[in-house]
Design an enzyme around this catalytic site. Structure first.
Site, PDB file in Angstrom:
ATOM      1  N   HIS A 140     -30.064 -31.222  26.418  1.00  0.00           N
ATOM      2  CA  HIS A 140     -30.098 -30.643  27.115  1.00  0.00           C
ATOM      3  C   HIS A 140     -28.616 -30.538  28.244  1.00  0.00           C
ATOM      4  O   HIS A 140     -28.868 -29.887  29.482  1.00  0.00           O
ATOM      5  CB  HIS A 140     -31.215 -30.571  28.374  1.00  0.00           C
ATOM      6  CG  HIS A 140     -32.778 -30.399  27.422  1.00  0.00           C
ATOM      7  ND1 HIS A 140     -33.428 -31.280  27.014  1.00  0.00           N
ATOM      8  CD2 HIS A 140     -33.420 -29.124  27.396  1.00  0.00           C
ATOM      9  CE1 HIS A 140     -34.522 -30.596  26.323  1.00  0.00           C
ATOM     10  NE2 HIS A 140     -34.204 -29.211  26.535  1.00  0.00           N
ATOM     11  N   GLY A 141     -27.915 -31.243  27.807  1.00  0.00           N
ATOM     12  CA  GLY A 141     -26.451 -31.427  28.433  1.00  0.00           C
ATOM     13  C   GLY A 141     -26.294 -32.310  29.614  1.00  0.00           C
ATOM     14  O   GLY A 141     -25.337 -32.198  30.235  1.00  0.00           O
TER      15      GLY A 141
END
Length: 175
Positions: A140-141
């Site tokens: 999800h970064g």
């Protein structure tokens, strides 16, 4: 006709002693009966063996990192460079989503020890990637800096620092 009365000494009857003795015996019996149930809740030997992990630091070169397993979780052990340490110290702590100084996260500045599990959804972040020179979670970064603090992304907290201690200059005990 004579009437008999129970023997009394200082207001205590023989029957009182029997009540106390029977109650005490009953309490000991109940404790002996429930002890196995309480004892079975203790951790097993294999779990106790995983409760601590000793790590030899002598083979970890400056700027490199190893991953060890503690309680079934990956733990990142990074031998930080002076640049890593300075980058971690130069951050304005008030700007962080989970404010924590670098000094609060390490015992010795050159060694960073933390659980390698993203605090968002439990993924394993990749080392040496992202915009901050630390770790990047590809799911999800989330991005972490050189002190394992969350800098960008959905993760709510910094990477967790497990309890650890230095046994000597070359060995740590995690847990």
């Amino acid at each position: 006709m004579t009437t008999t009365t129970p023997v009394e000494e200082d207001g205590v009857k023989r029957r009182d002693f029997l009540y106390v003795a029977a109650g005490g015996l009953g309490a000991v019996g109940a404790a002996a009966a429930i002890w196995p149930f309480i004892s079975q809740m203790n951790p097993s030997a294999d779990v106790l063996a995983l409760s601590t992990t000793e790590v030899d630091l002598s083979g970890i070169e400056v700027g490199s990192e190893i991953t060890v397993v503690w309680q079934g979780k990956p733990v990142f052990v990074r031998h930080r460079t002076e640049e890593n340490i300075e980058a971690a110290r130069d951050v304005v702590v008030a700007d962080l989503p989970d404010p924590q100084t670098d000094a609060e996260r390490v015992i010795k500045p050159e060694w960073l020890i933390m659980v390698g599990v993203c605090t968002h959804l439990g993924c394993i972040p990749l080392k040496g990637q992202g915009d901050y020179g630390g770790w990047f979670c590809p799911c999800h970064g989330s991005q972490y800096d050189t002190s394992g603090r969350i800098r960008q992304g959905p993760a709510p907290k910094n990477l967790i620092v497990p309890p650890y201690e230095f046994l000597n200059d070359d060995t740590i005990k995690i847990g």
